[in-house]
Design an enzyme around this catalytic site. Sequence first.
Site, PDB file in Angstrom:
ATOM      1  CG  ASP A   1      -1.987   1.119   1.434  1.00  0.00           C
ATOM      2  OD1 ASP A   1      -3.263   0.904   1.254  1.00  0.00           O
ATOM      3  OD2 ASP A   1      -1.572   2.210   1.249  1.00  0.00           O
ATOM      4  CB  ILE A   2       1.397   4.079  -2.443  1.00  0.00           C
ATOM      5  CG1 ILE A   2       1.481   3.154  -3.596  1.00  0.00           C
ATOM      6  CG2 ILE A   2       1.957   5.134  -2.247  1.00  0.00           C
ATOM      7  CD1 ILE A   2       1.305   3.790  -5.020  1.00  0.00           C
TER       8      ILE A   2
ATOM      9  CD  GLU B   1      -3.744   3.564  -1.238  1.00  0.00           C
ATOM     10  OE1 GLU B   1      -4.560   2.588  -1.168  1.00  0.00           O
ATOM     11  OE2 GLU B   1      -3.022   4.007  -0.521  1.00  0.00           O
TER      12      GLU B   1
HETATM   13  P1  GH3 Z   1      -1.888   5.404   4.035  1.00  0.00           P
HETATM   14  O1  GH3 Z   1      -0.327   5.760   4.181  1.00  0.00           O
HETATM   15  O2  GH3 Z   1      -2.495   5.219   5.387  1.00  0.00           O
HETATM   16  O3  GH3 Z   1      -1.996   4.196   3.283  1.00  0.00           O
HETATM   17  O4  GH3 Z   1      -2.438   6.686   3.394  1.00  0.00           O
HETATM   18  P2  GH3 Z   1      -3.127   7.071   2.012  1.00  0.00           P
HETATM   19  O5  GH3 Z   1      -3.448   8.454   1.872  1.00  0.00           O
HETATM   20  O6  GH3 Z   1      -2.273   6.198   1.062  1.00  0.00           O
HETATM   21  O7  GH3 Z   1      -4.477   6.419   2.056  1.00  0.00           O
HETATM   22  P3  GH3 Z   1      -5.852   6.787   1.642  1.00  0.00           P
HETATM   23  O8  GH3 Z   1      -6.901   5.589   1.646  1.00  0.00           O
HETATM   24  O9  GH3 Z   1      -6.497   7.607   2.805  1.00  0.00           O
HETATM   25  O10 GH3 Z   1      -5.881   7.246   0.530  1.00  0.00           O
HETATM   26  C1  GH3 Z   1      -5.722   6.567  -0.729  1.00  0.00           C
HETATM   27  C2  GH3 Z   1      -6.080   7.548  -1.997  1.00  0.00           C
HETATM   28  O11 GH3 Z   1      -5.739   7.064  -3.345  1.00  0.00           O
HETATM   29  C3  GH3 Z   1      -7.357   8.194  -2.062  1.00  0.00           C
HETATM   30  C4  GH3 Z   1      -7.695   8.104  -3.338  1.00  0.00           C
HETATM   31  O12 GH3 Z   1      -8.156   9.304  -4.038  1.00  0.00           O
HETATM   32  C5  GH3 Z   1      -6.634   7.649  -4.259  1.00  0.00           C
HETATM   33  N1  GH3 Z   1      -6.858   6.917  -5.179  1.00  0.00           N
HETATM   34  C6  GH3 Z   1      -7.323   5.682  -5.669  1.00  0.00           C
HETATM   35  N2  GH3 Z   1      -7.595   5.257  -6.793  1.00  0.00           N
HETATM   36  C7  GH3 Z   1      -6.641   6.319  -7.521  1.00  0.00           C
HETATM   37  C8  GH3 Z   1      -6.186   6.301  -8.856  1.00  0.00           C
HETATM   38  O13 GH3 Z   1      -6.667   5.499  -9.623  1.00  0.00           O
HETATM   39  N3  GH3 Z   1      -5.465   7.382  -9.182  1.00  0.00           N
HETATM   40  C9  GH3 Z   1      -5.279   8.254  -8.194  1.00  0.00           C
HETATM   41  N4  GH3 Z   1      -4.449   9.341  -8.671  1.00  0.00           N
HETATM   42  N5  GH3 Z   1      -5.396   8.266  -6.836  1.00  0.00           N
HETATM   43  C10 GH3 Z   1      -6.413   7.146  -6.493  1.00  0.00           C
HETATM   44 MG    MG Z   2      -2.138   4.158   1.113  1.00  0.00          MG
HETATM   45 MG    MG Z   3      -5.060   1.803   0.818  1.00  0.00          MG
END
Ligand code: GH3
Ligand code: MG
Ligand code: MG
Length: 315
Positions: A195-196, A238
């Site tokens: 997980d990023i 992510e």
């Molecule tokens: P953590 O270190 O706890 O994992 O924090 P985080 O910010 O990585 O985790 P969070 O789940 O809060 O956020 C994930 C984000 O990923 C939110 C969403 O907008 C973004 N996201 C999901 N799918 C895509 C995509 O296909 N492209 C982009 N650019 N962003 C995406």
């Molecule tokens: Mg994340």
């Molecule tokens: Mg996540």
Amino acid sequence: YVLKDGPENVDYVVRLLGRLHRNPQTKVLVVDDSRSYRQAVLRLLAAHRYHVLEAASGEEALAVLAEHPDLKLALVDYSMPGMDGFALVREMRRRSGKDKLAIIGVSAVGGARLSARFIKSGANDYLNKPFLAEEFYTRITQNLEMLDHIAQVRYMAERDFLTRVFNRRYFFSAGGQLHALLTRRSQPATVAMLDIDNFKAINDTYGHEAGDAVLKHMAQLLVSRFRASDIVARIGGEEFCVLASDMRADQARLLFEELRTAIAETPVDFDGQPIAYTVSIGLCCALGLSLDDMLREADRMLYRSKAVGRNSVTL
Ligand code: GH3
Ligand code: MG
Ligand code: MG
Ligand code: MG
């Protein structure tokens, strides 16, 4: 270092461009006991730059198929000494499905009844000898194009559109099969959840497109480090998942530790702007645990990696 696309990815892209049937790598097998007929067909096929293979009997044809599992098209004569055309088609079809291999039955006698029997035996199509070159080309092209379409649909059904790694659906179907195979062979499996870190902040700071570039970068790094027999998938926004075989726990830890470091040390170049990012990883290496349990355990370990400050691997 250099990022490279997986070989099967390249193969798929070639197919997506719809050029496969004109590709010299497209393997076509001509099965007929008559040498002069085979030569006539070879002359027709030469214009299309296929990789043409020949067999003088059903037995020979099966040996060719065993040696060339990527065979795309077989032209099968009905009347041959030994195994006849129907028996050969049934046997070829048992080894290679309609999504992989097109079979065209060919015969000089019989017409309608033979064509039905060929198709019931598993052939896609039928040609009456003698035939016009035009009909020959049309049927061959049509059947190869159908394989292209199937490959395209399959690609879209199995892959994540953005990163081109496998998608969640594929991970759970093919992953279940791979896991069952490893269990039957008493071989341990490795599941990794990745997980990023703070990905939302990357989107918020640099924009959604930059976030997409990071996802693609991460996917390429992952694919370049695993074998084609391992499954690398994007299972959430992510979040990526890997199911790998032939790996001891210490090897898995080392491999993912190297991956984590490589990611942390290689910023993505987004329109000349370097974007640094990190990833948290949870691992589970086990034998005899169900895939669901392994995923749950890897997820628990991922949560720990996040809890200890992110950018880390937990096993
Ligand atoms: P953590 O270190 O706890 O994992 O924090 P985080 O910010 O990585 O985790 P969070 O789940 O809060 O956020 C994930 C984000 O990923 C939110 C969403 O907008 C973004 N996201 C999901 N799918 C895509 C995509 O296909 N492209 C982009 N650019 N962003 C995406
Ligand atoms: Mg994340
Ligand atoms: Mg996540
Ligand atoms: Mg014959």
